[in-house]
Write an enzyme that holds these catalytic residues in place. Structure first.
Site, PDB file in Angstrom:
ATOM      1  N   ASP A 198       0.824  -1.211   0.000  1.00  0.00           N
ATOM      2  CA  ASP A 198       0.000   0.000   0.000  1.00  0.00           C
ATOM      3  C   ASP A 198       0.862   1.267   0.000  1.00  0.00           C
ATOM      4  OD1 ASP A 198      -1.820   2.004   0.580  1.00  0.00           O
ATOM      5  OD2 ASP A 198      -2.471   1.158   2.490  1.00  0.00           O
ATOM      6  N   HIS A 371      -4.281   3.983   6.624  1.00  0.00           N
ATOM      7  CA  HIS A 371      -3.153   3.566   5.786  1.00  0.00           C
ATOM      8  C   HIS A 371      -1.815   3.841   6.470  1.00  0.00           C
ATOM      9  CE1 HIS A 371      -5.701   2.913   2.203  1.00  0.00           C
ATOM     10  NE2 HIS A 371      -6.410   3.909   2.715  1.00  0.00           N
TER      11      HIS A 371
END
Length: 557
Positions: A198, A371
């Site tokens: 990610d 995130h």
């Protein structure tokens, strides 16, 4: 050369690289394929009228006999939203955690695909066999509970698909990421072949804050508020919703839930045991008027300023049951998704104008990201120690910055691959390279139409939205002689009552051009239409510097 050196594993991104959203990968080894996620992306400002953007499934359709299954990382729409469209093309087993599949069920029911779908529940920490692929489900933290990274074992070593993740040391549910499993994969033979990780927050230094920080802020807001509390957040952020519910119970406030996705997700999460709240604390939104303001809290959608979302409607004053009033405390517990900043700002302004006390990310700690920031991204790289690295889940700048981060922690530059949609990335024991390119890109969904709106239609919509349309109606006989018209009708171009001279002159220009065709004996419709367009285009632009769409309609009697 050893037999192992002849082995090749291929990964093909059909979404999720060079863009935020639309995540989808195809893993290929031998004559078998495995699909990882299949998500949607929401339309850009210039994609007028488009509802959703989904991956191009052309490569999947051509190879559907090779596909053994679909493995899902978590239940966000950018990872599962395209599955109803994909399942109309292929029917293979779908593997995911309980909440992931629970959220997917709602989508499948809307598309009437539930009965034909084969959903297989997998728990974090377990392993499933999908064709020849052994897939480990590895617990990671994210803004949606039940999120897992995947380790897909191949003859060259496991490929770790890290999904959307962060490392939360104090998660709300007490379940930290499975550091041990990630480290075991990275430090055991044969070692991790490739890491797909990610890149969303690669620009942020340090660590992403724990979700518990938001819980503490919410508790403080509830303690101080003296009137109604209205909280808008992402409908998928189950941990955030649980913390809001906990605060409501602590301060003895009745809870109403509004917004379709919020209502559906809370119902699913409660049924599956991911949200716990006493039944007597939940009330119908229609009954809120009978409860004192200082005893109520409303949980709603609309944190992104979506025009039809519940909070936005409250701010405008046209919600069915609840409107903002002086003294309300409104908490926007989310950050603006890139591109939505203007809409969020408009909603906040309207809320202030109606007398609300608005608390949002820029002025308080009511939101943390799901995130990983730079230090967590480095930790993922150091835990897994991949031979090859492919940054994913990000726009071009994110991917390149993540590649630089990987180099900082020891991944050789030549072992990092910056992917583009459709690249066939081949991993061998001694190299990673692009060996082919398959059809990939965006398929636009507009209502029930899938892929029937392309660049030409979007260009026309843009023209219509900017300059309007002029319709020219002419009736001719079989010999090409004008029987009536030309009549000019406009929409979105000029207000006719204030532009009578312009329309009259335009009509005369068309009439003169058609009479000239009549004299020359020209009766071909395509020529007549072209003549009408040419006679108007230059004139209109010269007069008012606009380029409206010109649509000639010829009728024959």
């Amino acid at each position: 050369m050893s037999q192992k050196n002849n082995e090749a594993v291929r990964m093909i991104p059909l979404g999720g690289v060079g863009q935020i959203g639309k995540n989808m990968m195809v893993l290929e080894y031998g004559d078998e394929m495995l699909i990882i996620d299949s998500g949607v992306m929401f339309p850009e400002d210039d994609q007028l009228g488009i509802d959703l953007v989904i991956p191009d499934f052309d490569y999947v359709k051509k190879n559907k006999d090779k596909i053994k299954g679909i493995v899902l990382t978590h239940g966000h729409l950018d990872h599962i939203g395209a599955l109803p469209f994909l399942l109309k093309e292929i029917n293979v087993p779908i593997y995911g955690t309980k909440l992931t599949l629970g959220l997917l069920e709602g989508n499948l029911k809307e598309h009437r695909l539930m009965k034909s779908s084969r959903l297989k529940v997998v728990n974090a920490g377990s392993t499933v066999q999908v064709g020849q692929f052994k897939v480990d489900y590895i617990k990671v933290n994210h803004s949606l509970t039940d999120t897992c990274a995947l380790a897909i074992h191949t003859p060259l070593g496991p490929i770790v698909y890290a999904s959307d993740f962060k490392f939360d040391q104090t998660p709300v549910d007490g379940e930290v990421a499975d550091f041990h499993k990630l480290a075991e994969l990275g430090h055991s033979e044969p070692g991790v072949l490739a890491l797909f990780s990610d890149s969303t927050n690669v620009e942020r230094k340090g660590y992403t804050m724990s979700e518990k920080v938001v819980g503490e802020t919410i508790d403080d807001i509830f303690y101080r508020a003296t009137n109604r509390i209205i909280v808008a957040t992402f409908a998928s952020n189950i941990h955030r919703i649980q913390q809001i519910l906990d605060a409501a119970v602590k301060y003895d406030r009745k809870i109403a839930i509004t917004g379709r996705s919020m209502t559906n997700n809370v119902e699913i999460a409660r049924r599956l045991g991911y949200i716990n709240v006493p039944d007597d604390m939940i009330v119908d939104i229609r009954d809120m008027g009978h409860i004192a303001d200082d005893e109520t809290v409303i949980i709603t959608t609309g944190s992104q300023g979506e025009p039809m979302a519940a909070l936005t409607r409250m701010a405008r004053g046209d919600h069915y049951h609840i409107n903002i009033k002086n003294g309300d405390t409104v908490v926007i517990s989310a950050s603006a998704i890139p591109g939505n900043e203007k809409f969020v700002g408009q909603t906040i302004n309207q809320l202030f104008e109606r007398g609300a006390n608005v608390i949002y990310e820029d002025v308080s700690g009511v939101h943390v990201s799901g995130h990983a920031s730079q230090e967590e991204l480095k930790l993922m790289l150091n835990l897994t120690k991949p031979k090859y690295f492919v940054p994913t889940h990000g726009e071009a700048r994110h991917l390149h910055q993540h590649a630089a981060l990987a180099e900082d922690v020891g991944v050789p530059k030549e072992n990092t691959y910056i992917a583009e949609l459709g690249d066939v990335i081949e991993f061998r024991e001694d190299k990673v390279e692009k060996v082919d390119k398959v059809q990939a890109g965006d398929i636009l969904v507009d209502g029930l139409g899938i892929g029937d709106v392309g660049n030409i239609v979007l260009r026309d919509r843009k023209t219509l939205s900017e300059d309007g349309i002029i319709i020219v109606v002419v009736t001719i006989d079989s010999n090409g002689n004008i029987q009536s018209g030309p009549d000019i009708i406009t929409r979105g171009f000029v207000y006719i009552r204030e532009s009578e001279k312009l329309i009259e002159d335009a009509t005369n220009r068309v009439k003169d051009a058609l009479e000239e065709c009549e004299e020359k004996g020209i009766t071909e419709w395509s020529v007549l239409k072209k003549t009408i367009k040419n006679s108007l285009n230059n004139y209109i632009y010269k007069q008012i510097k606009r380029n409206p769409m010109i649509l000639p309609i010829i009728m024959q009697v």
